[in-house]
Design a protein around this motif. Structure first.
Motif, PDB file in Angstrom:
ATOM      1  N   SER A 114      40.921  48.485  37.348  1.00 12.47           N
ATOM      2  CA  SER A 114      40.048  47.718  36.464  1.00 12.47           C
ATOM      3  C   SER A 114      40.591  46.295  36.247  1.00 12.47           C
ATOM      4  O   SER A 114      41.816  46.109  36.237  1.00 12.47           O
ATOM      5  N   PRO A 115      39.705  45.304  36.093  1.00 15.99           N
ATOM      6  CA  PRO A 115      38.249  45.470  36.155  1.00 15.99           C
ATOM      7  C   PRO A 115      37.761  45.630  37.596  1.00 15.99           C
ATOM      8  O   PRO A 115      38.301  44.996  38.509  1.00 15.99           O
TER       9      PRO A 115
ATOM     10  N   THR B 231      33.977  46.374  39.921  1.00 20.31           N
ATOM     11  CA  THR B 231      32.518  46.463  39.873  1.00 20.31           C
ATOM     12  C   THR B 231      32.044  47.818  40.379  1.00 20.31           C
ATOM     13  O   THR B 231      32.744  48.513  41.123  1.00 20.31           O
TER      14      THR B 231
ATOM     15  N   ARG C  61      31.653  45.235  31.372  1.00 24.57           N
ATOM     16  CA  ARG C  61      31.489  43.879  30.870  1.00 24.57           C
ATOM     17  C   ARG C  61      30.786  43.045  31.931  1.00 24.57           C
ATOM     18  O   ARG C  61      31.154  43.112  33.114  1.00 24.57           O
TER      19      ARG C  61
ATOM     20  N   LYS D  45      29.664  40.506  34.588  1.00 20.74           N
ATOM     21  CA  LYS D  45      30.356  39.652  35.568  1.00 20.74           C
ATOM     22  C   LYS D  45      31.788  40.099  35.871  1.00 20.74           C
ATOM     23  O   LYS D  45      32.429  39.534  36.748  1.00 20.74           O
ATOM     24  N   LEU D  46      32.293  41.077  35.136  1.00 25.04           N
ATOM     25  CA  LEU D  46      33.665  41.536  35.383  1.00 25.04           C
ATOM     26  C   LEU D  46      33.686  42.943  35.990  1.00 25.04           C
ATOM     27  O   LEU D  46      34.413  43.203  36.931  1.00 25.04           O
TER      28      LEU D  46
END
Length: 213
Positions: free
Chosen positions: A17-18, A20, A51, A53-54
């Motif tokens: 993490s992070p 997608t 979250r 875009k992350l």
């Protein structure tokens, strides 16, 4: 308990993490859409968070939460209702009568518990507004055929059923056993029950009141 794939996703998010959803899907060699339900369940349980875009983060804050563990272990077979089934040659009018008599919003169409289709209040209302003679119209002309249906199986998690109800914006899902394919290579679906938004609401109320363990 989490499914094997959900455990794998959780470990990937823990370690990377992070990350997608697309990158998680690539590591599991599946499409992003195939992981939608798994990611939704892990998010609902508070094990991961997303979250913009992350991507996804591991939280794990609720991993030991009693209510979360109770909910995730509940299977569809323990909270389904009896299906209301009519034959393919039943008239649309008689399907309306069955719907009101049994106080349901969806009736299933089939023979010997093999699902041929589903008809909802909305389907029948649209047909009636079209000035059709419901007494002369077979219900099979109104129904959504089994080949286009969204369904759940008895051993699937109730959370998966809830996710499908929300995702596809339907009030009820057939609960089926998937049988061998027929001569035209189509799946046969043996209906064993139904699960609706009412079933899911009742389930969460019972969990909240401590009536499930």
């Amino acid at each position: 308990m989490l499914s094997e794939r959900q455990e794998t996703i959780l470990n990937i998010v823990k370690e990377q993490s992070p990350i997608t959803g697309q990158h998680i899907a690539a590591q599991l060699h599946v499409t992003r859409a195939a992981l939608r339900s798994d990611l939704a369940i892990l998010t609902m349980l508070g094990l991961i968070d997303a979250r913009p875009k992350l991507g996804y983060f591991f939280t794990g804050n609720k991993e030991k939460d009693l209510l979360a563990r109770i909910i995730i272990n509940i299977r569809v077979e323990s909270c389904l209702s009896q299906p209301v089934i009519v034959g393919e040659h039943t008239s649309a009018y008689d399907a309306v009568i069955a719907m009101f008599t049994e106080d349901v919003g969806t009736v299933f169409v089939g023979t010997d518990n093999i699902l041929a289709g589903v008809v909802s209040r909305k389907d029948l209302l649209k047909t009636a507004l079209g000035n059709n003679d419901l007494k002369a119209l077979p219900v099979r002309m109104v129904m959504t055929p089994s080949s286009k249906l969204i369904y759940v199986e008895p051993q699937e998690q109730a959370l998966v059923a809830a996710q499908r109800l929300m995702e596809y914006e339907v009030d009820c899902l057939p609960v089926v056993h998937v049988l061998d394919r027929d001569e035209e290579d189509r799946k046969e679906l043996q209906i064993v029950g139904r699960i609706s938004k009412t079933n899911i609401t009742r389930l969460f109320v019972e969990c909240g009141l401590g009536r499930r363990s």
